[in-house]
Motif scaffolding. Sequence first.
Motif, mmCIF file in Angstrom:
data_model
loop_
_atom_site.group_PDB
_atom_site.id
_atom_site.type_symbol
_atom_site.label_atom_id
_atom_site.label_comp_id
_atom_site.label_asym_id
_atom_site.label_seq_id
_atom_site.Cartn_x
_atom_site.Cartn_y
_atom_site.Cartn_z
ATOM 1 N N GLY A 138 4.502 2.170 -7.353
ATOM 2 C CA GLY A 138 5.766 2.792 -7.722
ATOM 3 C C GLY A 138 6.939 2.341 -6.882
ATOM 4 N N LEU A 139 6.721 1.393 -5.982
ATOM 5 C CA LEU A 139 7.778 0.936 -5.093
ATOM 6 C C LEU A 139 8.032 -0.552 -5.295
ATOM 7 C CD1 LEU A 139 6.614 2.672 -1.793
ATOM 8 C CD2 LEU A 139 8.496 3.397 -3.272
ATOM 9 N N GLU A 140 9.284 -0.922 -5.257
ATOM 10 C CA GLU A 140 9.667 -2.331 -5.339
ATOM 11 C C GLU A 140 10.968 -2.493 -4.571
ATOM 12 O OE1 GLU A 140 10.781 -5.770 -8.647
ATOM 13 O OE2 GLU A 140 9.843 -3.885 -9.264
ATOM 14 N N GLU A 141 10.909 -3.084 -3.374
ATOM 15 C CA GLU A 141 12.074 -3.151 -2.509
ATOM 16 C C GLU A 141 12.332 -4.571 -2.027
ATOM 17 O OE1 GLU A 141 12.387 0.579 0.171
ATOM 18 O OE2 GLU A 141 10.301 -0.064 0.231
ATOM 19 N N TRP B 240 14.404 9.911 -7.167
ATOM 20 C CA TRP B 240 15.635 9.749 -6.383
ATOM 21 C C TRP B 240 15.712 8.361 -5.748
ATOM 22 C CZ3 TRP B 240 14.791 15.140 -3.709
ATOM 23 C CH2 TRP B 240 15.195 16.156 -4.590
ATOM 24 N N LEU B 241 14.571 7.850 -5.299
ATOM 25 C CA LEU B 241 14.561 6.515 -4.702
ATOM 26 C C LEU B 241 14.951 5.453 -5.718
ATOM 27 C CD1 LEU B 241 11.310 6.624 -2.512
ATOM 28 C CD2 LEU B 241 13.668 6.492 -1.672
ATOM 29 N N ARG B 242 14.511 5.615 -6.966
ATOM 30 C CA ARG B 242 14.825 4.626 -8.004
ATOM 31 C C ARG B 242 16.294 4.706 -8.424
ATOM 32 N NH1 ARG B 242 9.683 6.290 -10.007
ATOM 33 N NH2 ARG B 242 10.717 7.742 -11.448
ATOM 34 N N GLN B 243 16.929 5.864 -8.227
ATOM 35 C CA GLN B 243 18.300 6.027 -8.679
ATOM 36 C C GLN B 243 19.317 5.329 -7.781
ATOM 37 O OE1 GLN B 243 18.651 10.291 -8.896
ATOM 38 N NE2 GLN B 243 17.726 10.411 -10.942
ATOM 39 N N HIS C 290 -1.585 -7.435 -11.276
ATOM 40 C CA HIS C 290 -0.553 -6.935 -12.174
ATOM 41 C C HIS C 290 0.678 -6.386 -11.449
ATOM 42 C CE1 HIS C 290 -3.089 -7.540 -15.617
ATOM 43 N NE2 HIS C 290 -4.029 -6.728 -15.169
ATOM 44 N N ASP C 291 0.483 -5.714 -10.333
ATOM 45 C CA ASP C 291 1.620 -5.049 -9.687
ATOM 46 C C ASP C 291 2.427 -6.036 -8.852
ATOM 47 O OD1 ASP C 291 0.784 -4.525 -6.589
ATOM 48 O OD2 ASP C 291 -0.962 -4.499 -7.911
ATOM 49 N N VAL C 292 3.650 -5.651 -8.553
ATOM 50 C CA VAL C 292 4.597 -6.542 -7.875
ATOM 51 C C VAL C 292 4.100 -6.960 -6.496
ATOM 52 C CG1 VAL C 292 6.921 -6.703 -6.898
ATOM 53 C CG2 VAL C 292 6.584 -5.662 -9.141
ATOM 54 N N PHE C 293 3.585 -6.020 -5.709
ATOM 55 C CA PHE C 293 3.160 -6.351 -4.351
ATOM 56 C C PHE C 293 2.012 -7.363 -4.365
ATOM 57 C CE2 PHE C 293 0.680 -5.446 -0.432
ATOM 58 C CZ PHE C 293 1.642 -5.840 0.491
ATOM 59 N N THR C 294 1.063 -7.187 -5.276
ATOM 60 C CA THR C 294 -0.040 -8.139 -5.386
ATOM 61 C C THR C 294 0.476 -9.512 -5.781
ATOM 62 O OG1 THR C 294 -1.604 -6.402 -5.989
ATOM 63 C CG2 THR C 294 -2.222 -8.644 -6.547
ATOM 64 N N GLN C 295 1.408 -9.568 -6.706
ATOM 65 C CA GLN C 295 1.981 -10.849 -7.111
ATOM 66 C C GLN C 295 2.730 -11.502 -5.958
ATOM 67 O OE1 GLN C 295 4.275 -9.559 -10.477
ATOM 68 N NE2 GLN C 295 2.482 -9.340 -11.800
ATOM 69 N N GLN C 296 3.384 -10.699 -5.131
ATOM 70 C CA GLN C 296 4.040 -11.241 -3.942
ATOM 71 C C GLN C 296 3.020 -11.812 -2.964
ATOM 72 O OE1 GLN C 296 6.251 -7.759 -2.721
ATOM 73 N NE2 GLN C 296 8.138 -8.489 -3.676
ATOM 74 N N ALA C 297 1.887 -11.121 -2.834
ATOM 75 C CA ALA C 297 0.836 -11.595 -1.939
ATOM 76 C C ALA C 297 0.256 -12.914 -2.434
ATOM 77 C CB ALA C 297 -0.266 -10.543 -1.822
ATOM 78 N N VAL C 298 0.063 -13.048 -3.738
ATOM 79 C CA VAL C 298 -0.406 -14.312 -4.312
ATOM 80 C C VAL C 298 0.610 -15.413 -4.035
ATOM 81 C CG1 VAL C 298 -0.848 -15.532 -6.478
ATOM 82 C CG2 VAL C 298 -1.870 -13.282 -6.075
#
Length: 245
Positions: free
Chosen positions: A24-27, A241-244, A56-64
């Motif tokens: 749920g986080l992407e920063e 709230w974090l996404r907003q 599938h998730d962003v963090f895993t793709q960043q790790a790849v």
Amino acid sequence: MPQDRNNLSKGQEMKKICFLGDRGLEENGILELLYQEVTEVVRNEDEIEFWFHTCHDVFTQQAVHCSLKLSKEQPQKRLTIVAVLDPWEMDKKKRSTDETLRLDGFPKDIVGRVEYAPLFQGKCEEDENRFVQHFHKVKRWLYRQCDDVMAYYYDNLPGSVFRLVQTATFRKSAGTLCHLYLPDTRERIDLLIERLPERERIALAALNSGRSFRDIAAEFGVSYNRAQQYVSKAEVRIRRWLRQN
């Protein structure tokens, strides 16, 4: 560097690294931190396997991305991407290895080796509605195989990732837990907790201080499930709230 390291035991000759991120986080900034940390590990090792179960998730793709980039930058190192496949899921869906790799999100021709998880048997496997529990079972097995767990999460924001990190951390055979996070975001979460409705705020603060759901339920005179609901609602609000912003 804004991260925490807990050295829990010695690794093996060939280091195995896995990655765990809050979906749920992407920063902005996490990719750079991750690359720095993986680079530091690679600097001290000749042979490393990067283990992934789905991509599938962003963090895993960043790790790849980091793994592939380092393979190009340091060809003298033996760096291998390992895809962990679930034989139970493959058998249930009648899928081949190549089809499973594709559906699990692995880009073509990046996987150097395939590792099959055990064929688990239990209540999760008998009920199709409990697939998430089975998925986490495979994840926990993966973490037990690795020397380093690189995890992106916030310890003041509850969720499944934090619980999985606790599982990886407290096992006796654990390796190194590398906690990646942005300090500014962590401070912001603390401020957002103060904006929560009273019961949600008190419940989440209590959980973050180490108290159990049973303690929280007793304090409010409510059921265990209701105490969990307070924290769940608090988590949903904070993530929104974090996404907003």
